[in-house]
Design an enzyme around this catalytic site. Structure first.
Site, PDB file in Angstrom:
ATOM      1  N   HIS A 132     -99.049  42.944   0.740  1.00 42.51           N
ATOM      2  CA  HIS A 132    -100.460  42.630   0.479  1.00 42.51           C
ATOM      3  C   HIS A 132    -101.319  42.843   1.731  1.00 42.51           C
ATOM      4  O   HIS A 132    -102.269  42.103   1.978  1.00 42.51           O
ATOM      5  CB  HIS A 132    -100.626  41.195  -0.009  1.00 42.51           C
ATOM      6  CG  HIS A 132     -99.929  40.910  -1.309  1.00 42.51           C
ATOM      7  ND1 HIS A 132    -100.541  41.023  -2.526  1.00 42.51           N
ATOM      8  CD2 HIS A 132     -98.655  40.523  -1.572  1.00 42.51           C
ATOM      9  CE1 HIS A 132     -99.679  40.718  -3.496  1.00 42.51           C
ATOM     10  NE2 HIS A 132     -98.526  40.415  -2.945  1.00 42.51           N
ATOM     11  N   ASN A 142    -100.960  37.198  -8.965  1.00 48.13           N
ATOM     12  CA  ASN A 142    -101.080  38.652  -9.092  1.00 48.13           C
ATOM     13  C   ASN A 142    -101.883  38.996 -10.337  1.00 48.13           C
ATOM     14  O   ASN A 142    -102.167  38.113 -11.142  1.00 48.13           O
ATOM     15  CB  ASN A 142     -99.691  39.295  -9.231  1.00 48.13           C
ATOM     16  CG  ASN A 142     -98.971  39.448  -7.891  1.00 48.13           C
ATOM     17  OD1 ASN A 142     -99.578  39.355  -6.819  1.00 48.13           O
ATOM     18  ND2 ASN A 142     -97.687  39.671  -7.945  1.00 48.13           N
TER      19      ASN A 142
HETATM   20 FE1  HDE Z   1     -95.993  36.897  -1.991  1.00 51.37          FE
HETATM   21  N1  HDE Z   1     -96.003  36.989   0.048  1.00 51.37           N
HETATM   22  N2  HDE Z   1     -93.991  36.636  -1.968  1.00 51.37           N
HETATM   23  N3  HDE Z   1     -95.936  36.973  -4.023  1.00 51.37           N
HETATM   24  N4  HDE Z   1     -97.946  37.206  -2.031  1.00 51.37           N
HETATM   25  C1  HDE Z   1     -97.084  37.197   0.815  1.00 51.37           C
HETATM   26  O1  HDE Z   1     -97.627  35.987   2.718  1.00 51.37           O
HETATM   27  C2  HDE Z   1     -93.264  36.294  -0.894  1.00 51.37           C
HETATM   28  C3  HDE Z   1     -94.827  36.817  -4.811  1.00 51.37           C
HETATM   29  C4  HDE Z   1     -98.756  37.186  -3.129  1.00 51.37           C
HETATM   30  O2  HDE Z   1    -104.136  37.665   0.186  1.00 51.37           O
HETATM   31  C5  HDE Z   1     -96.799  37.007   2.265  1.00 51.37           C
HETATM   32  O3  HDE Z   1     -99.502  35.723   3.931  1.00 51.37           O
HETATM   33  C6  HDE Z   1     -91.913  36.018  -1.276  1.00 51.37           C
HETATM   34  C7  HDE Z   1     -95.200  36.573  -6.159  1.00 51.37           C
HETATM   35  C8  HDE Z   1    -100.125  37.443  -2.747  1.00 51.37           C
HETATM   36  O4  HDE Z   1    -103.186  36.879   1.969  1.00 51.37           O
HETATM   37  C9  HDE Z   1     -95.317  36.580   2.284  1.00 51.37           C
HETATM   38  C10 HDE Z   1     -91.851  36.219  -2.622  1.00 51.37           C
HETATM   39  C11 HDE Z   1     -96.558  36.586  -6.161  1.00 51.37           C
HETATM   40  C12 HDE Z   1    -100.097  37.600  -1.372  1.00 51.37           C
HETATM   41  C13 HDE Z   1     -94.973  36.614   0.821  1.00 51.37           C
HETATM   42  C14 HDE Z   1     -93.164  36.604  -3.054  1.00 51.37           C
HETATM   43  C15 HDE Z   1     -96.997  36.840  -4.830  1.00 51.37           C
HETATM   44  C16 HDE Z   1     -98.739  37.433  -0.951  1.00 51.37           C
HETATM   45  C17 HDE Z   1     -97.128  38.164   3.146  1.00 51.37           C
HETATM   46  C18 HDE Z   1     -90.650  36.091  -3.525  1.00 51.37           C
HETATM   47  C19 HDE Z   1     -97.487  36.399  -7.356  1.00 51.37           C
HETATM   48  C20 HDE Z   1    -101.267  37.922  -0.467  1.00 51.37           C
HETATM   49  C21 HDE Z   1     -98.335  37.749   3.952  1.00 51.37           C
HETATM   50  C22 HDE Z   1     -90.046  34.802  -3.518  1.00 51.37           C
HETATM   51  C23 HDE Z   1     -97.351  35.080  -7.974  1.00 51.37           C
HETATM   52  C24 HDE Z   1    -102.009  36.702  -0.050  1.00 51.37           C
HETATM   53  C25 HDE Z   1     -98.588  36.402   3.554  1.00 51.37           C
HETATM   54  C26 HDE Z   1    -103.208  37.102   0.771  1.00 51.37           C
HETATM   55  C27 HDE Z   1     -98.318  37.490   0.377  1.00 51.37           C
HETATM   56  C28 HDE Z   1     -93.760  36.269   0.390  1.00 51.37           C
HETATM   57  C29 HDE Z   1     -93.455  36.942  -4.396  1.00 51.37           C
HETATM   58  C30 HDE Z   1     -98.387  36.950  -4.501  1.00 51.37           C
HETATM   59  C31 HDE Z   1     -94.398  37.425   3.128  1.00 51.37           C
HETATM   60  C32 HDE Z   1     -90.802  35.606  -0.324  1.00 51.37           C
HETATM   61  C33 HDE Z   1     -94.254  36.323  -7.337  1.00 51.37           C
HETATM   62  C34 HDE Z   1    -101.315  37.540  -3.666  1.00 51.37           C
HETATM   63  O5  HDE Z   1     -95.186  35.293   2.788  1.00 51.37           O
END
Ligand code: HDE
Length: 699
Positions: free
Chosen positions: A83, A156
């Site tokens: 993202h 999402n």
């Molecule tokens: Fe994320 N995800 N994600 N994700 N995600 C990040 O956090 C992670 C997942 C989502 O505008 C990171 O600040 C793991 C689902 C958004 O700043 C990180 C898993 C969904 C954003 C991270 C998921 C999301 C992130 C990277 C699996 C929808 C952007 C930078 C367990 C429900 C937020 C940060 C923004 C961002 C980890 C799966 C949505 C690395 C480990 C499912 C919208 O922490």
């Protein structure tokens, strides 16, 4: 004798406004007018470094230069690992239906209650500088600054996810990002490692249907849905809990582009979505989403053929309606992209009293990841003090010190319990058993305790039923887009086992889909993959189709009118007025950007033809004189303008000269969307999908 070196000042080098600003500062008009170093020392010369003689070496002593370069060298911080590319805006969430019986969360206690929000929408795979329109999932993260602390709903635009368990997330992301040895492709899933991983992870098949659908190539960030994905809990003041799925529904309706259009937009305007969001807010055309909830209990959950803790599954709206409880309106652009959009730190673990988690193993992993990633991205545990992340309600605790601490806590109390004084005074803050956050005691579900095992619940093994549900809920043209998208992506995969494995999985979803993809690749269909659990046929859910929602409205859409010297102002204004009456906006395009003489006055274009291709607009019209039409018929930018609009199934409004000299030359025949200008505004925002088979070979 050597001539005295001449001194170049800001007055000499900064032309126009720059010089005036400098003069103003010299007069001491306003403190903000003085350029200073970070230490507050006024800078006398921001044009020349300090040298030993005019042609001599720069002196190490030049602290103004050194500080400026030092700060510049460190301007970039690590981008988000996923993202990274995002756009954001401030806004407000207004409760339209109070639900205290469901939750004690502050934003939902009274109808009309307003809560400040900051919302960031992003792509997933590309880097911060990647384009806005790749085929990708869009992140939809909302920070609610509630009266009882920050609540981040980090979702999402697709209601399910690729994987079921957080332990697979690094593998998923490694596979989709640029390949490890090559460093490409950027922001694209069409490559071997992604499809290799996906083929070996059948749980991803449902999400793949969504990712290959038009949902993954949105027309605008203002026209996407948002989903919390996981099942969450709501908890009321009596401590009673219900399960909840969160939905954001765009007021402007759902809309997507075609793949060919998305690819061309990437070249024409890499910032297409960011610009669209920014300009709409700047123009006061505020994007809005309704927040809806699917509320259910343990009995409902147990009665479904899927597990509600499985993030690769959704609950069809037809089975469980979405209740609207509020509206979010984004009404203010960030003042500074870095300070706000880039430094915004969302954490799904940020919940407030009244909202709670479930044991969804994907959610549980996220609760660790986000806090951890912020430390590495923003460099300090104190990132919550950055204005965009700071709660708007009071914040007091005994966390102390750390890198970049900006608070100056007074007194001795930095531990608890203490007898240094009363709570809130010299003794510092104390816990609040009655009003503080309490976790819902979830043992009654029978699903949240047991032996320590590395296993998945039984129903998680159904990998295909909902992929089938999604595919079969689409209209034929949408199914054709999915099949074509898979063909395109697999055509970029060079490892022979990769398409074969995907085809074997597609057979478990829908035999016709598998055949179409195989035919599109000119490959034989392999045997169906063995399914861990036999898929079941679910009742199709029209809510999953974009086109089932009907044709898009004019509101929020952008129409281009092509004109040239001699065009009729009256004709142009006629179209403009009709478009604007219904909430659309008009962008004037001409071969030349300067003021042109037209019949009835003069007119200046908003954009030059070659720089304003029709892919950037929802519909196009053209009002030109025959001589100019003949000239434009020799220009590839003009021909491409019409041909693309036609092949992207858009409405084309024409005048007689356009028809005779351009459309006829291109073989564009009138249809329900290729119409004379006087009929244009009534039809303009619609896409004419019936045309598509005439202009594109779909799988
Ligand atoms: Fe994320 N995800 N994600 N994700 N995600 C990040 O956090 C992670 C997942 C989502 O505008 C990171 O600040 C793991 C689902 C958004 O700043 C990180 C898993 C969904 C954003 C991270 C998921 C999301 C992130 C990277 C699996 C929808 C952007 C930078 C367990 C429900 C937020 C940060 C923004 C961002 C980890 C799966 C949505 C690395 C480990 C499912 C919208 O922490």
């Amino acid at each position: 004798m050597a001539k005295a070196p001449s001194k170049t000042t800001a007055f000499d080098t900064a032309a126009g406004d720059g010089g005036e600003t400098h003069q103003q500062a010299a007069k001491g008009a306003d403190d903000t007018a003085f350029l200073t170093t970070n230490q507050g020392i006024r800078v006398s010369d921001n044009q020349n470094s300090l040298k030993s003689g005019a042609r001599g070496p720069t002196l190490l002593e030049d602290f103004v230069l050194r500080e400026k370069i030092f700060h510049f060298d460190h301007e970039r911080i690590p981008e988000r690992i996923v993202h990274a590319r995002g756009s954001a805006a401030h806004g407000v969430f207004e409760c339209t239906k109070a639900i205290p019986e469901l939750t004690r969360a502050a934003p939902f206690q009274a109808k009309g209650k307003q809560t400040e929000v900051f919302t960031r929408i992003s792509t997933v795979a590309g880097g911060a500088g990647s384009v806005d329109t790749p085929r990708d999932v869009r992140g939809f993260a909302v920070k609610f600054y509630t009266d009882e602390g920050n609540w981040d709903l980090v979702g999402n635009n697709i209601p399910v996810f690729f994987i079921q368990d957080a332990i697979k997330f690094p593998d998923l992301i490694h596979s989709v990002k640029m390949e490890a040895d090559k460093g490409y492709p950027q922001a694209a899933s069409a490559h071997d490692t992604f499809w290799d991983f996906i083929g070996l992870m059948p749980e991803s098949m449902h999400m793949i249907m969504w990712a290959m659908s038009d949902r993954a190539i949105p027309r605008s960030l203002r026209m996407i849905e948002g989903f919390g994905i996981h099942t969450f809990r709501l908890v009321n003041a009596a401590g009673e809990s219900t399960f909840c799925k969160f939905h954001w529904k765009p007021v402007l309706g759902l809309q997507s582009t075609t793949w060919d259009e998305a690819v061309k937009i990437a070249g024409a305007d890499p910032d297409y979505h960011r610009r669209d969001l920014f300009e709409a807010i700047e123009a006061g055309d505020f994007p809005a989403w309704d927040l809806g909830l699917q509320i259910f209990d343990e009995d409902f959950a147990k009665a479904q053929p899927y597990d509600v803790l499985d993030s690769t599954k959704l609950i069809p709206e037809e089975d469980l309606p979405v209740q609207i409880v509020g509206r979010m309106t984004l009404n203010r652009n960030p003042d500074n992209f870095f300070a706000e959009t880039e430094q915004a730190a969302y954490c799904p673990g940020n919940v407030v009293p009244g909202i709670d988690f479930t044991a969804d193993p994907l959610l549980q992993g996220r609760l660790f990841s986000y806090l951890d990633t912020q430390k590495s991205r923003l460099g300090t545990t104190n990132f919550h003090q950055i204005p965009i992340n700071a709660p708007r309600c009071p914040m007091h605790n005994f966390n102390r010190d750390g890198l970049m601490q900006t608070q100056v806590p007074k007194g001795r109390a930095n531990y608890e319990p203490n007898s240094l004084g009363d709570a809130g005074e010299d003794g510092g803050p104390r816990e609040s058993p009655a009003t503080g956050f309490t976790s819902f005691a979830a043992s009654d579900t029978g699903s949240e305790s047991g032996e320590r095992l590395r296993v998945r619940p039984e129903l998680f093994a159904d990998h295909y039923s909902q992929a089938r549900l999604f595919y079969r809920s689409q209209q034929p043209i949408e199914q054709a887009h999915i099949a074509s998208a898979i063909v395109f992506e697999l055509s970029k995969c060079l490892l022979p086992q990769v398409p074969q494995r995907i085809l074997s999985r597609l057979r478990n979803i829908d035999e016709d889909l598998a055949k179409r993809v195989a035919a599109g690749l000119a490959m034989d269909l392999p045997d169906a993959a063995e399914a861990a659990r036999e898929p079941v046929d679910m009742k199709p859910s029209p809510a999953l189709s974009i086109l089932e929602h009907g044709q898009p409205p004019m509101k929020g859409r952008k129409v281009a009118i092509l004109f040239d010297e001699g065009s009729s102002l009256e004709a142009i204004n006629g179209i403009k007025t009709a478009v604007e009456k219904d909430g659309g906006s008009v962008f004037l395009v001409a071969p030349k950007i300067g003021e042109l003489k037209v019949k009835g006055g003069t007119l200046k274009a908003d954009g030059q033809l070659a720089g304003s291709p029709s892919v950037l607009f929802d519909a196009v019209a053209c009002a030109i004189m025959p001589d100019n039409a003949k000239k434009l018929a020799m220009d590839s930018a003009a021909l491409g303008w019409f041909m693309d609009a036609y092949s992207h199934c858009k409405t084309i409004g024409y005048c007689p000269a356009t028809k005779e000299f351009i459309l006829d030359k291109l073989g564009i025949e009138p249809d329900e969307g290729v119409i004379p200008n006087d009929k244009f505004a009534g039809v303009a925002p619609a896409r004419h999908w019936a045309r598509e088979p005439k202009v594109r070979m779909l799988a």
